[in-house]
Scaffold this motif. Structure first.
Motif, PDB file in Angstrom:
ATOM      1  N   HIS A   1      28.460  30.572  40.913  1.00 50.17           N
ATOM      2  CA  HIS A   1      29.664  31.024  40.012  1.00 50.17           C
ATOM      3  C   HIS A   1      29.376  32.264  38.512  1.00 50.17           C
ATOM      4  N   SER A   2      28.696  33.009  38.702  1.00 48.51           N
ATOM      5  CA  SER A   2      29.020  34.161  37.395  1.00 48.51           C
ATOM      6  C   SER A   2      29.626  34.944  38.280  1.00 48.51           C
ATOM      7  N   GLY A   3      29.595  35.053  39.443  1.00 51.01           N
ATOM      8  CA  GLY A   3      30.238  36.209  40.095  1.00 51.01           C
ATOM      9  C   GLY A   3      31.327  35.261  40.575  1.00 51.01           C
ATOM     10  N   ILE A   4      31.970  34.464  40.723  1.00 56.20           N
ATOM     11  CA  ILE A   4      33.007  33.823  40.295  1.00 56.20           C
ATOM     12  C   ILE A   4      33.522  33.561  38.596  1.00 56.20           C
ATOM     13  N   GLU A   5      32.946  33.655  37.770  1.00 54.69           N
ATOM     14  CA  GLU A   5      34.190  34.106  36.675  1.00 54.69           C
ATOM     15  C   GLU A   5      34.452  35.223  36.455  1.00 54.69           C
ATOM     16  N   SER A   6      33.618  36.481  36.989  1.00 50.28           N
ATOM     17  CA  SER A   6      33.511  37.648  36.880  1.00 50.28           C
ATOM     18  C   SER A   6      34.709  37.723  37.030  1.00 50.28           C
ATOM     19  N   CYS A   7      35.586  38.093  38.088  1.00 50.31           N
ATOM     20  CA  CYS A   7      36.465  37.790  39.245  1.00 50.31           C
ATOM     21  C   CYS A   7      37.515  37.332  38.765  1.00 50.31           C
ATOM     22  N   LYS A   8      37.668  36.444  38.280  1.00 51.65           N
ATOM     23  CA  LYS A   8      38.562  35.281  37.751  1.00 51.65           C
ATOM     24  C   LYS A   8      38.886  36.343  36.702  1.00 51.65           C
ATOM     25  N   TYR A   9      38.470  36.501  35.844  1.00 51.53           N
ATOM     26  CA  TYR A   9      38.964  37.261  34.515  1.00 51.53           C
ATOM     27  C   TYR A   9      39.399  38.877  35.015  1.00 51.53           C
ATOM     28  N   ASP A  10      38.575  39.605  35.878  1.00 51.49           N
ATOM     29  CA  ASP A  10      38.774  41.116  36.819  1.00 51.49           C
ATOM     30  C   ASP A  10      40.553  39.992  36.395  1.00 51.49           C
ATOM     31  N   MET A  11      41.001  39.706  37.565  1.00 47.97           N
ATOM     32  CA  MET A  11      41.856  39.306  38.296  1.00 47.97           C
ATOM     33  C   MET A  11      43.125  38.453  36.925  1.00 47.97           C
TER      34      MET A  11
ATOM     35  N   GLN B   1      32.708  45.289  42.235  1.00 46.00           N
ATOM     36  CA  GLN B   1      33.829  44.826  40.805  1.00 46.00           C
ATOM     37  C   GLN B   1      35.783  44.545  41.497  1.00 46.00           C
ATOM     38  N   VAL B   2      35.940  43.706  41.000  1.00 42.75           N
ATOM     39  CA  VAL B   2      37.796  43.524  41.248  1.00 42.75           C
ATOM     40  C   VAL B   2      38.654  44.487  40.752  1.00 42.75           C
ATOM     41  N   ALA B   3      38.226  44.660  39.389  1.00 45.30           N
ATOM     42  CA  ALA B   3      39.202  46.141  38.594  1.00 45.30           C
ATOM     43  C   ALA B   3      38.721  47.143  39.262  1.00 45.30           C
ATOM     44  N   ALA B   4      39.686  47.898  39.087  1.00 44.08           N
ATOM     45  CA  ALA B   4      39.176  49.412  39.258  1.00 44.08           C
ATOM     46  C   ALA B   4      38.919  49.751  38.071  1.00 44.08           C
ATOM     47  N   PRO B   5      37.498  50.881  38.281  1.00 43.93           N
ATOM     48  CA  PRO B   5      37.246  52.045  37.942  1.00 43.93           C
ATOM     49  C   PRO B   5      38.188  52.995  36.205  1.00 43.93           C
ATOM     50  N   GLY B   6      39.606  52.574  36.519  1.00 43.06           N
ATOM     51  CA  GLY B   6      40.491  53.410  35.269  1.00 43.06           C
ATOM     52  C   GLY B   6      41.739  52.287  35.397  1.00 43.06           C
ATOM     53  N   ALA B   7      41.276  51.072  35.083  1.00 41.17           N
ATOM     54  CA  ALA B   7      41.893  50.097  34.140  1.00 41.17           C
ATOM     55  C   ALA B   7      41.440  49.581  33.583  1.00 41.17           C
ATOM     56  N   LEU B   8      39.906  50.388  32.675  1.00 41.06           N
ATOM     57  CA  LEU B   8      38.894  49.649  32.008  1.00 41.06           C
ATOM     58  C   LEU B   8      39.180  50.129  30.275  1.00 41.06           C
ATOM     59  N   THR B   9      38.589  49.819  29.761  1.00 39.26           N
ATOM     60  CA  THR B   9      38.609  50.337  28.451  1.00 39.26           C
ATOM     61  C   THR B   9      37.158  50.361  27.726  1.00 39.26           C
TER      62      THR B   9
END
Length: 327
Positions: free
Chosen positions: A294-304, A196-204
């Motif tokens: 496309h599913s993976g790309i959307e998830s990445c774009k959301y995290d960024m 994933q793009v988001a690091a663990p500590g950045a998530l609520t």
């Protein structure tokens, strides 16, 4: 997905696996292993029920033939999985960490790390000389093979912890640098772990259970959430840009402020282009099947977008800090 949410087909598969285990699948491990009796090794046997209505298994560590060279360490051996005295699997494992640093009662930790309803486990090898962090491996239970299989992308790299449903956090350090964190989530659809793009500590907690969470989330729901987040991002960026423009007009004049506004517009547009290219490359590097791109790309774009939104919010708050507007 936990055990209570399995489909009818999944329950039939679970029942078949459990029946095979209860019958004693001796062929899975290939027979007994030499080495020391686990009762005198010093690591207590672990027991686990694989899943809903599953068989109870016993897990021991048995010393291998090469053990004993260093009395302060267990050394090489086998993690032996058995059921009703029948060996099901023997996994080669090497403890390099001193015996004194191993919890005899919890040397192996069971948890459903990939969220499929079956118990997986993590086990420590040793300690990184560069960072002092534990070096661990993750083994997930594969009901089709009826055995535990190593998860290569995260194993033998650093410390592993659960990080939301079906996800793990990997903490490691390289070349004497500060520890870094990565997050991997299991995609049941693609049958693989996805970084994933988001690091663990950045998530609520709310974000962990969000519509774009996981390796390959539902495309329609994730895209809808990403579009909504992009609108919030645009509004936050616009608010920061206008506030900064007003500040620069007062302090440096209108011409300077106009140049900033143009540069800011170009910078935001460039970031959007960068995000498109980065996420497309990132998803291809995960070797996902094409139908899940496309599913993976959307998830990445959301995290960024989520990370960029936090940056814009921080910048805007700095402008509102006491004394900022008076410079």
């Amino acid at each position: 997905m936990d055990g209570s949410n399995k489909t009818g087909a999944g329950r039939l598969l679970a029942a078949g696996v459990c029946a095979a285990l209860l019958a004693g699948c001796g062929a899975l491990g290939g027979g007994g292993r030499g080495g020391q009796d686990p009762s005198v090794v010093g690591l207590e046997p672990q027991s686990v029920v694989l899943g809903e209505g599953g068989a109870s298994l016993r897990v021991d560590f048995v010393l291998g033939d090469g053990a004993g060279a260093d009395e302060g360490r267990f050394g090489p051996g086998f993690i032996v999985v058995s059921q009703a005295e029948a060996e099901l699997q023997a996994i080669e494992h090497h403890f390099t960490v001193p015996r004194s640093q191993i919890d005899a009662k919890g040397w192996l930790r069971f948890e459903d790390f990939n969220g499929d309803g079956w118990q997986d486990f993590v086990v420590t090898h040793g300690t990184s000389a560069a960072s002092g962090l534990p070096v661990m491996s993750l083994y997930q239970f594969d009901p089709r093979q009826r055995r535990f299989v190593p998860v290569a992308p995260v194993s033998k790299r650093g410390e592993l912890q659960a990080a939301g449903p079906g996800c793990v956090a990997l903490r490691y350090a390289e070349d004497g640098r500060q520890p870094e964190q990565e997050r991997f989530c299991f995609s049941a659809q693609a049958g693989r772990w996805v970084q994933q793009v988001a690091a663990p500590g950045a998530l609520t907690n709310a974000e962990v259970a969000g519509p774009c969470e996981g390796g390959t989330p539902d495309l329609a729901r994730c895209r809808q959430a990403r579009v909504a987040l992009d609108k919030s991002l645009q509004a936050q960026w616009g608010g920061y840009r206008n506030a900064m423009g007003q500040l620069l007009t007062r302090s440096n004049g209108k011409q300077h402020a106009t140049q900033f506004m143009r540069h800011s517009q170009a910078s935001h547009a460039a970031w959007l282009q960068y995000r498109e290219a980065f996420c497309a490359t990132h998803v291809r590097e995960q070797a996902l099947p094409a139908r899940w791109f496309h599913s993976g790309i959307e998830s990445c774009k959301y995290d960024m977008a989520r990370q960029q939104l936090q940056q814009y919010e921080t910048q805007r708050l700095r402008l509102q800090a006491p004394g900022e507007g008076e410079r």
